[in-house]
Design a protein around this motif. Sequence first.
Motif: not given
Length: 195
Positions: A36-44, A78-79, A85-93
């Motif tokens: 199955a192919g999965l795709y998701a947009e992650l906003r937070t 990024l891994d 969290d702050a690192e991830l927040e800067a790269h969203l979505p």
Amino acid sequence: MGDSTAYAVYRTTDASLAYTQAMHLRSLMTECEPKAGLYAELRTVKDVRQMVAVLPDGRFDFADMRTDPSGEELWFDLDVTTAADAELEAHLPLDVMLDVPAGSVEERFIAALGQGMAAIDWPGLWPDEPEADHYGNAKYDGVQIVFHGDNAQLGHWTEHHTVFVHVGKFGDLLRAQELAARIGGKVLGEPQTGW
């Protein structure tokens, strides 16, 4: 070469119900691909954390193309399992894509979805029905759910989730109508470009 023809056959605001209906359609195929192919947009950041728990081997990337001041394309490196969290927040979505063994994580994937668009694709083969002039095509047939959308190729965000059947390269409206009726649905709108 080319794309399948997709028909929207069911729409709901209940993601679990969309999944149930898609699984019923999938059970009608004579052959189902093992993946199955999965795709998701992650906003937070919460969306990313939840999805990493379900898809630790997923390919996480920028949801949109980004460039540096010179116009050079930037790559997300990024891994997500160790980033703060702050690192991830800067790269969203962000988004994530992964092919998985069918039946392995789809329910957990749905439970981990945030408010971003997402999709699950199950390629397969509809049965031949010569008396009705319906013939399956393993390259183009299958079932798809688009979460928070009504376009098989994704598109604009909506409140609802849409189940699609992909029926051949050139489409088969009668077959799509018959499949829709099997889940209490109907063909919703015009045929769309599929996968």
